[in-house]
Design a protein around this motif. Structure first.
Motif, PDB file in Angstrom:
ATOM      1  N   THR A 186      -7.519   3.604  -4.189  1.00 13.94           N
ATOM      2  CA  THR A 186      -8.757   4.393  -4.106  1.00 13.94           C
ATOM      3  C   THR A 186      -9.077   4.775  -2.663  1.00 13.94           C
ATOM      4  N   GLU A 187      -9.695   5.936  -2.543  1.00 10.53           N
ATOM      5  CA  GLU A 187     -10.086   6.409  -1.203  1.00 10.53           C
ATOM      6  C   GLU A 187     -11.597   6.401  -1.034  1.00 10.53           C
TER       7      GLU A 187
ATOM      8  N   GLU B  86     -24.534  -5.299  -7.760  1.00 10.50           N
ATOM      9  CA  GLU B  86     -25.103  -4.010  -7.346  1.00 10.50           C
ATOM     10  C   GLU B  86     -26.616  -4.116  -7.416  1.00 10.50           C
TER      11      GLU B  86
ATOM     12  N   GLU C  10     -16.508  -0.771 -11.820  1.00 13.21           N
ATOM     13  CA  GLU C  10     -16.151   0.656 -11.915  1.00 13.21           C
ATOM     14  C   GLU C  10     -15.344   0.936 -13.190  1.00 13.21           C
TER      15      GLU C  10
ATOM     16  N   ASN D 289      -8.286  -1.298  -4.890  1.00  9.63           N
ATOM     17  CA  ASN D 289      -9.295  -1.094  -3.841  1.00  9.63           C
ATOM     18  C   ASN D 289      -8.739  -1.704  -2.557  1.00  9.63           C
ATOM     19  N   PRO D 290      -8.356  -0.877  -1.589  1.00 14.38           N
ATOM     20  CA  PRO D 290      -7.725  -1.444  -0.386  1.00 14.38           C
ATOM     21  C   PRO D 290      -8.708  -2.198   0.494  1.00 14.38           C
ATOM     22  N   PHE D 291     -10.014  -2.052   0.209  1.00 14.17           N
ATOM     23  CA  PHE D 291     -11.017  -2.680   1.076  1.00 14.17           C
ATOM     24  C   PHE D 291     -11.725  -3.878   0.443  1.00 14.17           C
ATOM     25  N   GLY D 292     -11.345  -4.249  -0.760  1.00 17.45           N
ATOM     26  CA  GLY D 292     -12.024  -5.366  -1.447  1.00 17.45           C
ATOM     27  C   GLY D 292     -11.712  -6.699  -0.772  1.00 17.45           C
ATOM     28  N   GLY D 293     -12.633  -7.640  -0.880  1.00 15.28           N
ATOM     29  CA  GLY D 293     -12.423  -9.016  -0.406  1.00 15.28           C
ATOM     30  C   GLY D 293     -11.875  -9.081   1.004  1.00 15.28           C
TER      31      GLY D 293
ATOM     32  N   GLY E  75     -12.345  -6.811  -6.596  1.00 11.81           N
ATOM     33  CA  GLY E  75     -13.323  -7.827  -6.984  1.00 11.81           C
ATOM     34  C   GLY E  75     -14.193  -7.383  -8.143  1.00 11.81           C
ATOM     35  N   ASP E  76     -15.345  -8.022  -8.263  1.00  7.81           N
ATOM     36  CA  ASP E  76     -16.247  -7.716  -9.370  1.00  7.81           C
ATOM     37  C   ASP E  76     -16.765  -6.277  -9.291  1.00  7.81           C
TER      38      ASP E  76
ATOM     39  N   GLY F 230     -10.995  -9.793  -4.558  1.00  4.26           N
ATOM     40  CA  GLY F 230     -12.347  -9.455  -4.106  1.00  4.26           C
ATOM     41  C   GLY F 230     -13.022 -10.624  -3.422  1.00  4.26           C
TER      42      GLY F 230
ATOM     43  N   ARG G 244     -20.578 -13.631   3.583  1.00  2.00           N
ATOM     44  CA  ARG G 244     -21.927 -13.069   3.683  1.00  2.00           C
ATOM     45  C   ARG G 244     -22.867 -13.634   2.625  1.00  2.00           C
TER      46      ARG G 244
HETATM   47  N1  LIG Z   1     -11.562   3.103  -1.209  1.00  2.00           N
HETATM   48  C1  LIG Z   1     -12.778   2.596  -1.244  1.00  2.00           C
HETATM   49  N2  LIG Z   1     -13.615   2.709  -0.187  1.00  2.00           N
HETATM   50  C2  LIG Z   1     -14.827   2.166  -0.211  1.00  2.00           C
HETATM   51  N3  LIG Z   1     -15.336   1.489  -1.260  1.00  2.00           N
HETATM   52  C3  LIG Z   1     -14.553   1.338  -2.331  1.00  2.00           C
HETATM   53  C4  LIG Z   1     -13.247   1.874  -2.382  1.00  2.00           C
HETATM   54  N4  LIG Z   1     -12.693   1.564  -3.571  1.00  2.00           N
HETATM   55  C5  LIG Z   1     -13.628   0.864  -4.249  1.00  2.00           C
HETATM   56  N5  LIG Z   1     -14.749   0.739  -3.509  1.00  2.00           N
HETATM   57  C6  LIG Z   1     -15.996   0.025  -3.844  1.00  2.00           C
HETATM   58  O1  LIG Z   1     -16.005  -1.209  -3.152  1.00  2.00           O
HETATM   59  C7  LIG Z   1     -16.869  -2.115  -3.824  1.00  2.00           C
HETATM   60  C8  LIG Z   1     -16.454  -3.547  -3.625  1.00  2.00           C
HETATM   61  O2  LIG Z   1     -15.182  -3.704  -4.130  1.00  2.00           O
HETATM   62  P1  LIG Z   1     -14.567  -5.028  -4.718  1.00  2.00           P
HETATM   63  O3  LIG Z   1     -15.357  -5.516  -5.817  1.00  2.00           O
HETATM   64  O4  LIG Z   1     -13.134  -4.717  -4.986  1.00  2.00           O
HETATM   65  O5  LIG Z   1     -14.596  -6.010  -3.483  1.00  2.00           O
HETATM   66  P2  LIG Z   1     -15.515  -7.210  -3.071  1.00  2.00           P
HETATM   67  O6  LIG Z   1     -15.166  -7.538  -1.690  1.00  2.00           O
HETATM   68  O7  LIG Z   1     -15.391  -8.296  -4.044  1.00  2.00           O
HETATM   69  O8  LIG Z   1     -16.927  -6.675  -3.119  1.00  2.00           O
HETATM   70  P3  LIG Z   1     -18.132  -7.230  -3.968  1.00  2.00           P
HETATM   71  O9  LIG Z   1     -18.410  -8.607  -3.476  1.00  2.00           O
HETATM   72  O10 LIG Z   1     -19.187  -6.230  -3.637  1.00  2.00           O
HETATM   73  O11 LIG Z   1     -17.692  -7.207  -5.401  1.00  2.00           O
HETATM   74  C9  LIG Z   1     -16.818  -1.700  -5.274  1.00  2.00           C
HETATM   75  O12 LIG Z   1     -18.118  -1.631  -5.786  1.00  2.00           O
HETATM   76  C10 LIG Z   1     -16.142  -0.330  -5.286  1.00  2.00           C
HETATM   77  O13 LIG Z   1     -16.959   0.636  -5.912  1.00  2.00           O
END
Ligand SMILES: Nc1ncnc2c1ncn2[C@@H]1O[C@H](COP(=O)(O)OP(=O)(O)OP(=O)(O)O)[C@@H](O)[C@H]1O
Ligand SMILES: CCCCCCCCCCCCC/C=C/[C@@H](O)[C@H](CO)NC(=O)CCCCCCCCCCCCCCC
Ligand SMILES: [Ca+2]
Length: 587
Positions: free
Chosen positions: A164-165, A541, A196, A132-136, A190-191, A233, A304
Motif C-alpha cells: 500500500t502507498e 480508530e 481496512e 502495509n509497509p509502515f505498520g508496527g 496490524g489491527d 502491527g 506509544r
Molecule cells: N502505505 C500506507 N501509508 C500510510 N498509512 C497506511 C498505509 N497502509 C496502511 N496504512 C494505515 O496505517 C494504519 C496502521 O496500520 P497497521 O494496523 O498495519 O499498523 P499498526 O502499527 O499496528 O498501527 P495501529 O496500532 O494503529 O493498528 C492503518 O489504519 C492503515 O489504514
C-alpha cells in the motif's frame, strides 16, 4: 470424488523402516523395530498435510529436489508451545520417505493429495495480499517475502501482492476493484490494516446484496471471502485473539490449510448512519483517551500505548453518560462463567448451527431469522446512567500480548454477542487494580465498581443538556474550578429503566456515593477536572461522534484461523484412529 483413500505399506525414513498408513483423517508412520516395544508413531491429520512432493525436497535456503524415483516428501504442520502466549506455534514439518518401488511411490503421492483435497475443502488457490509497509516496526514487506511467500510457493498458492502507498488503499480496492477468482484476502500489518480489509469486504458484500449498512436493524450478508492476517502491527489483537500467538509462520500455515474461523462484528452507527465496524474494542473513557493521547506520540511506535496509558491513568478522568443495552437472547454462556472460547468451541458451534442450519460447513445458506433485530421493543433495553472510568464493548476476548486473557476472558469469537464492561468511577488505586488484573489471570470483573453484561446491542448518549454543558465547560476550562460534586465524590451512579423494563426486571435505580481518596503521589495530575466528554476508540480508530448505537452481527466474516488451541488439552491420538478430527492438538 475419490472415496477409498486408504493405503498402507513399508517405507524408509533415512535408514529406518516404517509402516506408513493413510486412513480416513490421518497419515501415520510407525517405526518397525523389533527391539523396542514402544513403537514411535507420528500422526498427522490429513487436513494438516501442507504439500506432497515427488523426490527428496528441501525448500530452504532454496528449493532443491533429489532422487525423484522412489522418494516422496511430505510437508505438514508441526506444533510447539510458545512461551508467554496463549496458543501454540505452528512450524513447517518435513519428512522424506523412500518406497520399495516407483509404482508404490506414485500411489502414495496420488492418495495423499486426494485425501488432502477431500479433507480440507477451503484451501485457497488464489489470494489478494495487502502489505502495509509502515505498520508496527515497519517489517511487513520483509516478513511477507522472507517467511510467507516461500510457503505459499511451496503449496502452489498464487498471490497478487499490493504494497500500500496510502491509508485506505486496501479498503478502497476491495470496495471497487474486480475480485473474481480470489478465495481470500490477506493483510500484512496490524489491527488497523485488518480494519481496512474488514470494511472493504463487508461494504462490498452489502453493496452486491443491495443491503443498506446504515440501518442497525438490517441483517447483513456474511462475506464470502476469507481474511488472513499476517501479524506485523503494533497490537495485533485480532491475530492474537483468533490464533493465540503472534507469529507470521503460524498464521501463514492457517491460511494454507484453509482453516475457517467465523467472527462476530459490531456495527457502530450515529444518527442513522454507519460509522464503522469493530471486532475487538468499542471503548469510551480510558481506552478512548489512551488512543487520542497515543496519536500525538506515533513516533514512539508500539510503545506509544504504554506511555499514553500511564499519562491517561495519571490524569484520573471519568465521564458521565447513559448506557443502554439489549441483553443477549437465550445466552448459552456468561461473561463470568470462567470458560474460554477455544478452538472447536461448542458455544460458537451452536451459533453456527442456528445461523446456517442447512450447511454447517460452507456457511452459504444464511438464516436471517436467527439474528433478527427489527422486532426488538423499546422496553427490552436496559438503561444505566452515571459516571464511568470506561465503557467497553468487545465482540471477543480481545486478548493480546499486553493482556493474555483479554478485556473479557470468557467472551466468544462467534456467538453473536458482545460483552459490555462498565467501569464506574472509582478511586485511582481501585482503577489501577482493575487495569493490573488484565495482565494476569485475576478476575477483573470481581470488583465492586465493575459490571459486565453479555449483549447484542448497546446505545450510548450524554445526559440531557450534557452535550451543551460539555462545550461550555470545555470553553471555560482552566478558569472553572472544581465544584463540590466533582471534588468530593467519585462514584455517583444512577441507573434508570424504562417503564416496561421496570415491570420485567424490577427497579435498577441505585445511588452510591463514595468519598474520593486520591493517592498523594497522583495529586498534581488527578485533581485537575476531567474534560466533559471522552472519545470512542473503535479498534484503534477515534470515532468522530460521542452518541452511538452498536449492534453485534453474528459471524459476519470468516478468518483463516481456528481459534486458540489449548496446549494443555493435548490428547493421545492413537494410530489409525478416525475419531480424532483435525481439532486434536498434540499427538
Ligand atoms: N502505505 C500506507 N501509508 C500510510 N498509512 C497506511 C498505509 N497502509 C496502511 N496504512 C494505515 O496505517 C494504519 C496502521 O496500520 P497497521 O494496523 O498495519 O499498523 P499498526 O502499527 O499496528 O498501527 P495501529 O496500532 O494503529 O493498528 C492503518 O489504519 C492503515 O489504514
Ligand atoms: C499497571 C499495568 C496495567 C496494564 C493494563 C493493560 C490493559 C491492556 C488491555 C489491552 C486491551 C486491548 C484491546 C484492543 C484494542 C485494539 O482493537 C486496538 C487496535 O489495535 N488497540 C488499541 O486501541 C490500543 C489500546 C492500548 C491500551 C493500552 C493500555 C495500557 C495501559 C497502561 C496503564 C499504565 C498504568 C500505569 C500507572 C502508573
Ligand atoms: Ca462474540
Amino acid at each position: 470424488m475419490e472415496t477409498d483413500l486408504k493405503l498402507e505399506s513399508s517405507v524408509f525414513v533415512g535408514n529406518q523402516r516404517y509402516r506408513a498408513v493413510l486412513t480416513g483423517w490421518h497419515f501415520n508412520w510407525t517405526e518397525v523395530d523389533k527391539k523396542h516395544r514402544d513403537k514411535k508413531t507420528i500422526s498427522v491429520p490429513v487436513a494438516e498435510v501442507l504439500a506432497v512432493e515427488e523426490g527428496r525436497v528441501e525448500i530452504l535456503p532454496k528449493k532443491l529436489v533429489e532422487d525423484k524415483d522412489k522418494d516422496f516428501t511430505v510437508f505438514y504442520v508441526k506444533r510447539s508451545s510458545s512461551r508467554g502466549s496463549s496458543g501454540l506455534l505452528w512450524r513447517l514439518g518435513r519428512t522424506q520417505f523412500r518406497c520399495p518401488s516407483r509404482v508404490l511411490r506414485d500411489q502414495w503421492t496420488k492418495h495423499l493429495r486426494a485425501a488432502v483435497k477431500t479433507h480440507s475443502p477451503l484451501r485457497p488457490h488464489k489470494l489478494l495480499v495487502f502489505i502495509n509497509p509502515f505498520g508496527g516496526k515497519r517489517k511487513g514487506r520483509k516478513i511477507y517475502h522472507s517467511v510467507v511467500a516461500p510457503l505459499f510457493e511451496l503449496v502452489g498458492i498464487s498471490s497478487h501482492v499490493i504494497v500500500t502507498e496510502r491509508a485506505n488503499q486496501a479498503r478502497d480496492h476491495l470496495l471497487k476493484k474486480d475480485l473474481t477468482g480470489f478465495d481470500g484476502v490477506v493483510c500484512v500489518g496490524g489491527d488497523g490494516m485488518f480494519g481496512e480489509i474488514l470494511h472493504g469486504l463487508i461494504g462490498r458484500t452489502q453493496q452486491e446484496s443491495g443491503l443498506c449498512e446504515n440501518d442497525p436493524a438490517v441483517t447483513l450478508q456474511p462475506c464470502p471471502l476469507h481474511i488472513g492476517i499476517i501479524p506485523a502491527g503494533s497490537t495485533d489483537c485480532v491475530c492474537y485473539a483468533t490464533v493465540g500467538v503472534i507469529d507470521p509462520v503460524t498464521s501463514a500455515l492457517h491460511i494454507i490449510i484453509g482453516d475457517s474461523q467465523p467472527l462476530d462484528v459490531c456495527s457502530v452507527h450515529h444518527a442513522s448512519a454507519l460509522v464503522r465496524y469493530s471486532v475487538s474494542l468499542v471503548g469510551y473513557g480510558f481506552y478512548g483517551d489512551v488512543l487520542a493521547e497515543s496519536e500525538k506520540h506515533r513516533w514512539m511506535g508500539p510503545l506509544r500505548y504504554d506511555y499514553s496509558g500511564a499519562v491517561v491513568y495519571l490524569s484520573n478522568r471519568s465521564y458521565k453518560g447513559i448506557v443502554q443495552y439489549l441483553p443477549a437472547d437465550r445466552p448459552l454462556s456468561s461473561p463470568r462463567d470462567k470458560t474460554r472460547c477455544l478452538s472447536g468451541c461448542s458455544v460458537c458451534s451452536r451459533s453456527t448451527e442456528r445461523l446456517f442450519p442447512h450447511s454447517p460447513d460452507s456457511g452459504t445458506v444464511y438464516s436471517a431469522q436467527y439474528s433478527q433485530f427489527s422486532n426488538v421493543s423499546e422496553g427490552q433495553w436496559v438503561s444505566v446512567e452515571g459516571r464511568f472510568r470506561c465503557v467497553s464493548l468487545t465482540c471477543m476476548s480481545s486478548c493480546c500480548p499486553k493482556s493474555p486473557q483479554g478485556l473479557s476472558p470468557s467472551a466468544h469469537l462467534a456467538d453473536g454477542t458482545g460483552d459490555l464492561i462498565l467501569v464506574w468511577d472509582t478511586n485511582p488505586l481501585g482503577f489501577l487494580k482493575f487495569l493490573y488484573r488484565h495482565t494476569s489471570t485475576q478476575d477483573q470483573f470481581d470488583l465492586p465498581f465493575v459490571e459486565v453484561h453479555r449483549v447484542k446491542a448497546v446505545r450510548f448518549s450524554l445526559a440531557s443538556g450534557e452535550e451543551e454543558d460539555a462545550y461550555e465547560e470545555l470553553a471555560g476550562q482552566g478558569s472553572v474550578g472544581m465544584d463540590e460534586e466533582d471534588r468530593g465524590y467519585v462514584e455517583t451512579v444512577s441507573r434508570s429503566s424504562s417503564q416496561q423494563q421496570l415491570a420485567a426486571i424490577g427497579t435498577r435505580r441505585q445511588m452510591t456515593k463514595e468519598l474520593k481518596t486520591p493517592s498523594p503521589f497522583l495529586c498534581g495530575l488527578c485533581c485537575s477536572k476531567s474534560p466533559p466528554v471522552s472519545v470512542w476508540n473503535c479498534d484503534g480508530e477515534i470515532l468522530p461522534f460521542t452518541e452511538i448505537v452498536c449492534r453485534i452481527h453474528c459471524q459476519l466474516v470468516r478468518l483463516y484461523a481456528r481459534g486458540i488451541e489449548d496446549g494443555t488439552a493435548a490428547h493421545n491420538c492413537s494410530e489409525g484412529s478416525d475419531k480424532c478430527e483435525r481439532r486434536c492438538i498434540l499427538h
